[in-house]
Each structure stands twice: as structure tokens, then as C-alpha cells.
Write a protein that holds these residues in place. Structure first.
Motif, PDB file in Angstrom:
ATOM      1  N   TRP A 129       6.712 -13.690  -1.367  1.00  0.00           N
ATOM      2  CA  TRP A 129       7.884 -12.806  -1.404  1.00  0.00           C
ATOM      3  C   TRP A 129       7.771 -11.815  -2.552  1.00  0.00           C
ATOM      4  CZ3 TRP A 129      12.186 -12.546  -4.859  1.00  0.00           C
ATOM      5  CH2 TRP A 129      13.250 -11.777  -4.385  1.00  0.00           C
ATOM      6  N   LEU A 130       7.326 -12.302  -3.728  1.00  0.00           N
ATOM      7  CA  LEU A 130       7.121 -11.414  -4.865  1.00  0.00           C
ATOM      8  C   LEU A 130       6.011 -10.406  -4.570  1.00  0.00           C
ATOM      9  CD1 LEU A 130       7.334 -13.857  -7.931  1.00  0.00           C
ATOM     10  CD2 LEU A 130       9.061 -12.242  -7.135  1.00  0.00           C
ATOM     11  N   ALA A 131       4.940 -10.882  -3.927  1.00  0.00           N
ATOM     12  CA  ALA A 131       3.838  -9.970  -3.618  1.00  0.00           C
ATOM     13  C   ALA A 131       4.278  -8.883  -2.641  1.00  0.00           C
ATOM     14  CB  ALA A 131       2.667 -10.764  -3.037  1.00  0.00           C
ATOM     15  N   ALA A 132       5.105  -9.265  -1.653  1.00  0.00           N
ATOM     16  CA  ALA A 132       5.571  -8.277  -0.679  1.00  0.00           C
ATOM     17  C   ALA A 132       6.365  -7.171  -1.357  1.00  0.00           C
ATOM     18  CB  ALA A 132       6.422  -8.969   0.391  1.00  0.00           C
ATOM     19  N   TRP A 133       7.279  -7.541  -2.218  1.00  0.00           N
ATOM     20  CA  TRP A 133       8.078  -6.516  -2.882  1.00  0.00           C
ATOM     21  C   TRP A 133       7.295  -5.785  -3.973  1.00  0.00           C
ATOM     22  CZ3 TRP A 133      12.045  -4.635  -0.644  1.00  0.00           C
ATOM     23  CH2 TRP A 133      12.793  -5.417   0.247  1.00  0.00           C
ATOM     24  N   ALA A 134       6.284  -6.449  -4.537  1.00  0.00           N
ATOM     25  CA  ALA A 134       5.433  -5.752  -5.516  1.00  0.00           C
ATOM     26  C   ALA A 134       4.645  -4.634  -4.840  1.00  0.00           C
ATOM     27  CB  ALA A 134       4.492  -6.760  -6.177  1.00  0.00           C
ATOM     28  N   ILE A 135       4.105  -4.913  -3.648  1.00  0.00           N
ATOM     29  CA  ILE A 135       3.361  -3.873  -2.920  1.00  0.00           C
ATOM     30  C   ILE A 135       4.281  -2.727  -2.545  1.00  0.00           C
ATOM     31  CG2 ILE A 135       2.149  -3.415  -0.756  1.00  0.00           C
ATOM     32  CD1 ILE A 135       1.036  -6.239  -0.896  1.00  0.00           C
ATOM     33  N   ARG A 142       5.346   5.296  -7.034  1.00  0.00           N
ATOM     34  CA  ARG A 142       4.373   6.386  -7.044  1.00  0.00           C
ATOM     35  C   ARG A 142       4.832   7.572  -6.196  1.00  0.00           C
ATOM     36  NH1 ARG A 142      -1.197   2.898  -6.088  1.00  0.00           N
ATOM     37  NH2 ARG A 142      -1.280   1.931  -8.194  1.00  0.00           N
ATOM     38  N   GLY A 143       5.880   7.366  -5.426  1.00  0.00           N
ATOM     39  CA  GLY A 143       6.410   8.460  -4.617  1.00  0.00           C
ATOM     40  C   GLY A 143       5.760   8.620  -3.271  1.00  0.00           C
ATOM     41  N   SER A 144       4.942   7.623  -2.830  1.00  0.00           N
ATOM     42  CA  SER A 144       4.293   7.701  -1.512  1.00  0.00           C
ATOM     43  C   SER A 144       4.311   6.320  -0.876  1.00  0.00           C
ATOM     44  CB  SER A 144       2.844   8.185  -1.644  1.00  0.00           C
ATOM     45  OG  SER A 144       2.086   7.287  -2.412  1.00  0.00           O
ATOM     46  N   LEU A 145       4.453   6.297   0.445  1.00  0.00           N
ATOM     47  CA  LEU A 145       4.524   5.023   1.168  1.00  0.00           C
ATOM     48  C   LEU A 145       3.544   5.096   2.335  1.00  0.00           C
ATOM     49  CD1 LEU A 145       6.120   2.384   0.942  1.00  0.00           C
ATOM     50  CD2 LEU A 145       7.707   3.271   2.646  1.00  0.00           C
ATOM     51  N   ALA A 146       2.379   4.484   2.167  1.00  0.00           N
ATOM     52  CA  ALA A 146       1.331   4.532   3.184  1.00  0.00           C
ATOM     53  C   ALA A 146       1.637   3.563   4.322  1.00  0.00           C
ATOM     54  CB  ALA A 146      -0.015   4.190   2.549  1.00  0.00           C
ATOM     55  N   PRO A 147       1.185   3.867   5.560  1.00  0.00           N
ATOM     56  CA  PRO A 147       1.395   2.945   6.682  1.00  0.00           C
ATOM     57  C   PRO A 147       0.792   1.562   6.437  1.00  0.00           C
ATOM     58  CG  PRO A 147       0.711   5.102   7.464  1.00  0.00           C
ATOM     59  CD  PRO A 147       0.553   5.122   5.978  1.00  0.00           C
ATOM     60  N   GLY A 148      -0.345   1.521   5.764  1.00  0.00           N
ATOM     61  CA  GLY A 148      -0.959   0.221   5.472  1.00  0.00           C
ATOM     62  C   GLY A 148      -0.081  -0.643   4.590  1.00  0.00           C
ATOM     63  N   THR A 149       0.673   0.013   3.697  1.00  0.00           N
ATOM     64  CA  THR A 149       1.576  -0.740   2.827  1.00  0.00           C
ATOM     65  C   THR A 149       2.670  -1.422   3.640  1.00  0.00           C
ATOM     66  OG1 THR A 149       1.154   0.799   1.012  1.00  0.00           O
ATOM     67  CG2 THR A 149       3.137  -0.540   0.884  1.00  0.00           C
ATOM     68  N   LEU A 150       3.240  -0.687   4.583  1.00  0.00           N
ATOM     69  CA  LEU A 150       4.279  -1.282   5.423  1.00  0.00           C
ATOM     70  C   LEU A 150       3.716  -2.426   6.269  1.00  0.00           C
ATOM     71  CD1 LEU A 150       6.204   1.884   6.668  1.00  0.00           C
ATOM     72  CD2 LEU A 150       6.943   0.198   4.969  1.00  0.00           C
ATOM     73  N   LEU A 151       2.470  -2.265   6.757  1.00  0.00           N
ATOM     74  CA  LEU A 151       1.864  -3.330   7.544  1.00  0.00           C
ATOM     75  C   LEU A 151       1.634  -4.581   6.697  1.00  0.00           C
ATOM     76  CD1 LEU A 151       0.652  -4.140  10.265  1.00  0.00           C
ATOM     77  CD2 LEU A 151      -1.541  -3.206   9.488  1.00  0.00           C
TER      78      LEU A 151
END
Length: 609
Positions: A129-135, A142-151
Motif C-alpha cells: 500500500w505504501l509502495a503504491a502511493w509512493a509511486i 514531478r508534475g507528470s503521470l505516465a500510463p505505466g505508473t497507473l498500471l
């Protein structure tokens, strides 16, 4: 379990040491083992009955013209229905007594393994859970949200949900195991309580013990789990704090604050103990007043009917308010105090213009610690309640650990019994109650031969019932020796002594249970009964003049009796107690005022029998 299985060369003794699916792990006395289908063991045990019932079932199925698989399924269902009510002998369950060391008992039931799985699953879930919210938080800062991050975030959340299901399942399994072990232990302790430990408590106090045992189980289990999870979450929060600004200060503050919270829980324990004592006093007073209501109305002056009630209620109200204040203050200080302290420690870094990412991580750690401390406060509060409840039920837990000598084997007993000069012999027997200064019995010497009838007469309070309790094995002599067929209780063991002595205590110490008349008659014998047991019980009842009662009851000997069923008169209850003692088949029969409520005709019947 130990099973005696019929075999062509004679019966075989087998031990069931394991189970795997539908197969049982069997071991023979020579140590050999094998996996055997459970159906094969069942067929061997029930072969005699199936052979006797089989021809009739086959004839019935032939008349119904059933064939193939349908015939086999119907035959199996009919056979199972007919075998359901037939007791199958030759099977014994062998397990460690619940009065043994609780850690061994817990290990045998795999409770430490379940606890380890629970802790590991919760820690892994929290870490994911911590890792999910850390990612997610890293890319957001950083101001950007990549599709891989959401996956990746979705995969971690899904794994967290699966682990949460494992945690819930393990909690249920652990709860059943711990609760079952606690209930079995307390039940055994209640049976092993000495008469003095039972008599000095009133009905309300015994009821309070029952209620507190439930509280100890529920609060103890939930409190321990919440505290364990809180410790794991505090460790995770400390790790998060170590990655942000002012890491050494915040980690030290968190550890110190958690320690202070644990120390402050002592005040909560004291407040809850006082509140519990007042609550149980009110419960005891209410139950005692209800049970003695008619006596109080008839024998006590009206102005004294409510003595002590106002004082007990006032004490309960005062302690309730104090406990509520302490509980509210403690929970608020533990959680909100940390939030104020953590934000105050972050203030210099915020004012100094620290980088956004370390500052956000530290703020997240403070909030995580706030959540964990809230769980810790709730867990410690439940543990405080469980500890206070445990103080009430601990005598039952300790009583379960009492052990008796194993006793001698039946063969040794029979050889010594034949050579014993008397059935029962006492030499300088003495007994003193802990609450009294003078002994009730002193220098009591007697001898009773087999077949001899002895009438013990004396004034009220002279020690007759005390001697009866010594003879029946409920108490042990404080002085002198008491022997049954030449052996004392230390040699025979408490169970061995009671197996050979049947007693019918005084009316107020005997009980009719809310079950069938047969159950109340055959207590102390095998259950469920066989036809010969029921026939013997019916014969004894008729000899004691209870034949008319059996005929009047709609269910006969199987009629439900007691408070919720058929009502028995005092004389019928007395003869029920006498029949119960006779049916136990002891070498010595002890009756304590068993004929006091009988009319002359029934008294003649009983004495003639």
C-alpha cells in the motif's frame, strides 16, 4: 483418534495420525503406517450393521425397481439414515488435556503459524500500500503521470486487496482457535473448582464470571490484533519518516510518544478496573435480589427492601463517569497530541523552505503515524478491558491446570480390593474449612464392610454433609487417612475414586438439567444410551415408585424435564436423584438426606429397594 477395526484374524488397533483429503493416515501398534481411504475405515467399522440391514434394503430397492447408479445412491442414503442413530463403539479421541501448558496446546492447533501468517500478510499488505502511493505520489510531485505508473499502481492495489482477504480469513481462523481453546479451558476449570471456591460466591458473581469470560475473549483477541497491526504500521510510518526532512527528530519523537502511550495505559486499566468492580457489584446485587425476592418480601421489613441499592448505583455512576473521562482523555491525547507534536517538528523545515518532496514525505509519515497511533490507542484500550476481565476469570484458568494422580490399573485394583479388610476405612480423619477456625471433623475413625448399611445421625452442622463430601471425593481430608478398598485418593486419583463412589447430595446441591428424563437418570454413564441402559433405568424408576410418572409423561423416559420442560415435584426429584446414584453402579453408595421429602409409602418403596 484410536480405532478398533474388525479384521479376519481378530480386531486390530489403529491410530489415526493425520488426514489428507479423503484419506486417513493410520498407524498400527508396531509403528507401521499407511494412507487408507476414509470410506474403507468407515465400511470396516459399520460392516456388522450394514450386513444386517443390507438384505432388507435390497428387497425394498427391488420392489421399487431401481437400477444402476440411482439404486446405489438411494441405498447409501437409506443406509446412512438408519445408521445415524446407532452408536458405533470402538473409537476413542485421544488429545492433550486443555489443562496443560497453553503454548503447547496453541502449537498443536497451529495457532502460532496462523498468527505468523497474519502478521506477515498484514505487513506485506501495508508495504504494498505504501509502495503504491509512493509511486503515484512521486510522479504527481514531478508534475507528470505516465500510463505505466497507473498500471503499476493498479497492480499493487489489486495485490493489496488479495492480501487483505488473506488477512481477514486468517483473523477468522485465529479467532475460532483462540476462542475455542479459551472456552474449553475455562469450562474445565469450572468443573475442577473446589466446593469452597464455588460456595463463597453468589449466583450474581458466577454470572459475572460468565460475562467477563466473553469480554476477555472478545476484547483480548481484538485488542491484541489491533496492537500488533499498530506496531507494524508504526514501523512503516517510522520508515517513511526516515525518508523525509527532520528524520532523526521525527523518528525519535514517534518512538518516544508510542512508549508514553503504552505507559499511560496503566491509568486506563485502573479506571476500568474500578468501573468493572462497580458494575459487577450491581449485577450481583440485582441477581441476588431477584433470586431472594419472595423471601425478602416475607421476612424483611418494607423499609429495608432496597438497602444498598442506591449506594451501589451511585458508586457505579461515579466510576462510569471517571472511566469515560479517562478513556476520552487518553485516546485524544495519544492521537491528537502526536499530530500537534509532529507538525510542530516540521514547522522549522517548512519555514526554512525545504524541498517539496522530502517535506511531503515527512508530512505523509506524520499522518501515517497518526493513523497507526489511533489503532494503537484502540488496541491498548481493548487490552486494558481484557486484562481487567481476565482478573475475574483467572481462577477458572488456574483451576484447569490442577492435576490428579493417574491412579492404578483396574487389574491391580481388583487384586487389592479382594484382599482389603473393608470397603471404606477412615483413621483419625479431620477437616477444617479455610474460613473457620475450628475443625468440622476431628479424629473420625470408622470402617464400612461390603454390603453393610450405615446410618449417620447427628445435629445440624455436626459435619455429616462434610463427611459425605469426603467419601464422595469432592474434598480431601486435612488430617488422617481415608481409604477405599485399601487405597487412598492419592493412589486412585480423583477420577478413579469418583468412578467407584456414587453419591446423591442434599436436595439443594443436586440438579435437574433441562434435557430428557433419561439424560438426567444416566448422567455418569455412556451417552447416547443403549437399549439395555434405558431398560435398566426404567426398571430402577419403577422400583422407586416412578412408574406412574413415566406413564404420565407424553414422551415417557425421553420426556424433556427441568425448568423448560416437564415439572417434577420435590418427591419425584428426590427419587430421580436416588435413581441417578443407583444407576452409576458404584461400589459405595452415599445418600445425604435423600428421603427427607418422601411420603411414607414412597419411603417404604425406596428402603425396600
Amino acid at each position: 483418534a484410536v480405532i478398533v477395526v474388525p479384521a479376519p484374524g481378530g480386531p486390530r488397533l489403529l491410530a489415526v495420525s493425520g488426514r489428507r483429503g479423503s484419506a486417513l493416515r493410520l498407524r498400527t501398534p508396531d509403528g507401521r503406517g499407511a494412507w487408507v481411504p476414509r470410506e474403507r475405515v468407515r465400511a470396516a467399522l459399520c460392516a456388522e450393521w450394514e450386513e444386517s440391514l443390507g438384505p432388507g434394503l435390497d428387497a425394498l430397492l427391488a420392489r421399487l425397481r431401481l437400477r444402476g447408479g440411482r439404486s446405489r445412491s438411494v441405498r447409501g442414503a437409506l443406509l446412512e439414515e438408519q445408521l445415524h442413530a446407532i452408536p458405533i463403539s470402538g473409537v476413542w479421541t485421544v488429545r492433550r488435556s486443555v489443562g496443560g501448558h497453553w503454548l503447547r496446546l496453541a502449537a498443536e492447533r497451529c495457532l502460532p503459524v496462523a498468527l505468523g501468517v497474519l502478521a506477515g500478510a498484514h505487513a506485506t499488505q501495508y508495504a504494498l500500500w505504501l509502495a503504491a502511493w509512493a509511486i503515484l505520489g512521486r510522479d504527481a510531485l514531478r508534475g507528470s503521470l505516465a500510463p505505466g505508473t497507473l498500471l503499476a499502481w493498479g497492480a499493487l492495489v489489486l495485490a493489496t486487496a488479495l492480501l487483505r482477504a488473506l488477512v481477514t480469513w486468517t483473523e477468522g481462523r485465529l479467532s475460532l482457535g483462540v476462542g475455542g481453546l479459551l472456552k474449553e479451558r475455562l469450562m474445565l476449570g469450572a468443573v475442577r473448582l473446589l466446593p469452597e471456591e464455588v460456595r463463597h460466591l453468589g449466583a450474581g458473581q458466577h454470572l459475572s464470571r460468565v460475562m467477563e469470560s466473553e469480554a476477555a475473549e472478545l476484547l483480548g483477541f481484538t485488542g491484541a490484533l489491533m496492537a500488533l497491526m499498530a506496531v507494524l504500521e508504526l514501523a512503516g510510518a517510522a520508515w517513511v519518516l526516515s525518508r523525509g526532512v527532520a528524520a532523526p527528530i521525527l523518528v525519535a519523537l514517534l518512538l518516544g510518544w508510542a512508549g508514553l502511550a503504552a505507559l499511560a495505559a496503566r491509568r486506563l486499566v485502573r479506571a476500568r478496573r474500578e468501573w468493572t468492580r462497580s458494575r459487577l457489584d450491581v449485577t450481583h446485587l440485582l441477581v441476588e435480589r431477584m433470586s431472594g425476592h419472595e423471601t425478602r418480601l416475607g421476612q424483611q421489613a418494607p423499609e429495608r427492601w432496597f438497602d444498598g441499592e442506591d449506594e451501589a448505583l451511585a458508586a457505579y455512576l461515579r466510576d462510569s463517569r471517571r472511566f469515560d473521562r479517562v478513556e476520552a482523555w487518553w485516546g485524544t491525547v495519544v492521537t491528537r497530541g502526536w499530530l500537534i507534536l509532529g507538525l510542530a517538528a516540521l514547522a522549522p523545515a517548512f519555514a526554512g523552505g525545504a524541498a517539496a518532496t522530502p517535506l511531503a514525505v515527512a508530512l505523509g509519515g506524520v499522518l501515517l503515524a497518526y493513523q497507526a497511533l489511533g489503532r494503537l490507542a484502540a488496541g491498548l484500550g481493548n487490552l486494558a478491558g481484557a486484562w481487567v476481565s481476565w482478573e475475574q476469570v483467572r481462577p477458572l484458568w488456574d483451576a484447569a491446570a490442577r492435576t490428579d494422580p493417574a491412579g492404578v490399573r483396574e487389574s491391580e485394583w481388583a487384586a487389592d480390593a479382594a484382599a482389603a479388610p473393608a470397603l471404606v476405612a477412615g483413621a483419625d480423619v479431620g477437616f477444617r474449612y479455610p474460613s473457620r477456625g475450628e475443625p468440622v471433623l476431628r479424629g473420625c475413625t470408622f470402617s464400612i464392610a461390603p454390603g453393610e448399611r450405615v446410618l449417620l445421625d447427628g445435629p445440624s452442622g455436626g459435619g455429616k454433609s462434610t463427611l459425605v463430601s469426603l467419601l464422595s471425593g469432592l474434598r480431601r481430608p486435612g488430617e488422617g487417612t481415608l481409604r477405599l478398598d485399601g487405597r487412598d485418593m492419592e493412589t486412585l486419583g480423583r477420577e478413579g475414586w469418583r468412578r467407584r463412589v456414587a453419591a446423591a447430595p442434599q436436595f439443594h446441591e443436586n440438579h435437574v438439567f433441562s434435557d430428557s428424563f433419561a439424560f438426567n437418570l444416566l448422567m455418569g454413564r455412556r451417552w447416547p444410551p443403549r437399549e439395555q441402559d434405558l431398560a435398566e433405568a426404567t426398571r430402577v424408576c419403577r422400583e422407586l415408585g416412578l412408574g406412574g410418572l413415566l406413564e404420565r409423561m407424553p414422551g415417557g423416559i425421553h420426556q424433556a424435564v427441568g425448568e423448560t420442560g416437564w415439572h417434577l415435584s420435590h418427591g419425584e426429584r428426590s427419587r430421580l436423584f436416588l435413581a441417578r446414584a443407583l444407576l452409576q453402579g458404584g461400589d459405595l453408595l452415599v445418600l445425604d438426606e435423600s428421603f427427607g421429602t418422601l411420603d411414607p409409602e414412597n419411603l417404604r418403596h425406596c428402603l425396600t429397594y
